[in-house]
Design a protein around this motif. Structure first.
Motif, PDB file in Angstrom:
ATOM      1  N   ARG A  49     -12.479  11.258 -32.476  1.00 35.04           N
ATOM      2  CA  ARG A  49     -13.171  10.777 -33.229  1.00 35.04           C
ATOM      3  C   ARG A  49     -13.917  11.518 -33.676  1.00 35.04           C
ATOM      4  O   ARG A  49     -13.939  11.631 -35.512  1.00 35.04           O
ATOM      5  CB  ARG A  49     -14.312  10.029 -32.706  1.00 35.04           C
ATOM      6  N   GLU A  50     -15.071  12.743 -33.448  1.00 34.09           N
ATOM      7  CA  GLU A  50     -15.458  13.581 -34.433  1.00 34.09           C
ATOM      8  C   GLU A  50     -14.632  14.693 -34.788  1.00 34.09           C
ATOM      9  O   GLU A  50     -15.068  15.355 -35.159  1.00 34.09           O
ATOM     10  CB  GLU A  50     -16.543  14.065 -32.678  1.00 34.09           C
ATOM     11  N   ARG A  51     -13.420  14.504 -34.897  1.00 33.95           N
ATOM     12  CA  ARG A  51     -12.466  15.293 -35.609  1.00 33.95           C
ATOM     13  C   ARG A  51     -12.738  17.382 -35.319  1.00 33.95           C
ATOM     14  O   ARG A  51     -12.596  18.379 -35.977  1.00 33.95           O
ATOM     15  CB  ARG A  51     -12.289  15.445 -36.814  1.00 33.95           C
ATOM     16  N   ASN A  52     -13.278  17.217 -33.891  1.00 33.32           N
ATOM     17  CA  ASN A  52     -13.833  18.526 -33.597  1.00 33.32           C
ATOM     18  C   ASN A  52     -12.554  19.405 -31.953  1.00 33.32           C
ATOM     19  O   ASN A  52     -12.471  20.386 -31.585  1.00 33.32           O
ATOM     20  CB  ASN A  52     -14.906  19.206 -33.508  1.00 33.32           C
ATOM     21  N   LYS A  53     -11.327  18.075 -31.947  1.00 35.28           N
ATOM     22  CA  LYS A  53     -10.542  18.315 -30.604  1.00 35.28           C
ATOM     23  C   LYS A  53      -9.605  17.606 -31.064  1.00 35.28           C
ATOM     24  O   LYS A  53      -9.197  16.658 -31.917  1.00 35.28           O
ATOM     25  CB  LYS A  53     -11.232  17.848 -29.294  1.00 35.28           C
ATOM     26  N   LEU A  54      -8.129  18.662 -30.262  1.00 33.81           N
ATOM     27  CA  LEU A  54      -7.140  18.343 -30.847  1.00 33.81           C
ATOM     28  C   LEU A  54      -6.484  18.579 -29.008  1.00 33.81           C
ATOM     29  O   LEU A  54      -6.657  19.342 -27.957  1.00 33.81           O
ATOM     30  CB  LEU A  54      -6.491  18.717 -31.762  1.00 33.81           C
ATOM     31  N   LYS A  55      -5.345  17.546 -29.017  1.00 31.26           N
ATOM     32  CA  LYS A  55      -4.274  18.072 -27.903  1.00 31.26           C
ATOM     33  C   LYS A  55      -2.993  18.054 -28.298  1.00 31.26           C
ATOM     34  O   LYS A  55      -2.591  17.285 -29.131  1.00 31.26           O
ATOM     35  CB  LYS A  55      -4.876  16.553 -26.725  1.00 31.26           C
ATOM     36  N   ILE A  56      -2.187  18.749 -28.115  1.00 31.04           N
ATOM     37  CA  ILE A  56      -0.872  18.662 -28.597  1.00 31.04           C
ATOM     38  C   ILE A  56      -0.257  19.031 -27.390  1.00 31.04           C
ATOM     39  O   ILE A  56      -0.206  19.019 -26.224  1.00 31.04           O
ATOM     40  CB  ILE A  56      -0.383  20.302 -29.004  1.00 31.04           C
ATOM     41  N   LEU A  57       0.806  17.748 -27.091  1.00 26.50           N
ATOM     42  CA  LEU A  57       1.448  17.463 -26.028  1.00 26.50           C
ATOM     43  C   LEU A  57       3.046  17.747 -26.193  1.00 26.50           C
ATOM     44  O   LEU A  57       3.773  17.707 -27.859  1.00 26.50           O
ATOM     45  CB  LEU A  57       1.823  15.644 -26.150  1.00 26.50           C
TER      46      LEU A  57
ATOM     47  N   SER B  62      -4.695  12.150 -20.066  1.00 19.18           N
ATOM     48  CA  SER B  62      -3.715  13.355 -19.411  1.00 19.18           C
ATOM     49  C   SER B  62      -2.482  13.430 -20.408  1.00 19.18           C
ATOM     50  O   SER B  62      -2.479  12.263 -21.416  1.00 19.18           O
ATOM     51  CB  SER B  62      -4.083  13.480 -18.042  1.00 19.18           C
ATOM     52  N   ILE B  63      -2.131  13.735 -19.279  1.00 26.82           N
ATOM     53  CA  ILE B  63      -0.039  14.201 -19.795  1.00 26.82           C
ATOM     54  C   ILE B  63       0.621  13.081 -19.640  1.00 26.82           C
ATOM     55  O   ILE B  63       0.923  12.396 -21.017  1.00 26.82           O
ATOM     56  CB  ILE B  63       0.086  14.851 -19.437  1.00 26.82           C
ATOM     57  N   ASP B  64       0.311  12.528 -19.365  1.00 24.38           N
ATOM     58  CA  ASP B  64       0.859  11.360 -18.403  1.00 24.38           C
ATOM     59  C   ASP B  64       0.090   9.942 -19.529  1.00 24.38           C
ATOM     60  O   ASP B  64       1.112   9.384 -20.244  1.00 24.38           O
ATOM     61  CB  ASP B  64       0.729  10.430 -17.205  1.00 24.38           C
TER      62      ASP B  64
END
Length: 117
Positions: free
Chosen positions: A49-57, A22-24
């Motif tokens: 790992r599958e390169r189909n999801k991103l998170k931007i903080l 999560s954020i923390d």
């Protein structure tokens, strides 16, 4: 409509990241593993790992934003590097989000027009 905030720098976490964080967890990763300040006006981008999801903080004023993107088909053209992070421009982040490779030939250069005639 929410938009990704403008940032001084954009950092990609090379390799794959466990996106159950999560954020923390992601902020701790930025601080401890990358030696960067998660409270700086930067974007920190993580890929699974599958390169189909991103998170931007991103930090803004008094709290974190966490953007999440999941592709239904295809993969992100995630760069390979021996470094822990790679710094890219906001424009290159848009390319990455649109499915383009960061190693592609460059797009048309920005033109600053001063007069029409």
């Amino acid at each position: 409509m929410l938009t990704i905030p403008s940032a001084q720098s954009v950092y990609l976490a090379c390799g794959s990241t466990d996106l159950r964080k999560s954020i923390d967890g992601l902020a701790a990763l930025v601080q401890e593993s990358f030696g960067l300040d998660p409270f700086s006006p930067c974007l920190f981008v993580f890929c699974n790992r599958e390169r189909n999801k991103l998170k931007i903080l991103s930090w803004e004023h008094n709290g974190f934003w966490l953007f999440y993107r999941r592709l239904e088909r295809g993969t992100f053209q995630w760069p390979v590097s021996s470094e822990s992070t790679v710094s890219i421009t906001s424009r290159e982040l848009r390319w990455l989000l649109d499915g383009l490779s960061l190693t592609q030939r460059r797009a048309h250069p920005k033109v600053t027009a001063e007069t029409v005639i």
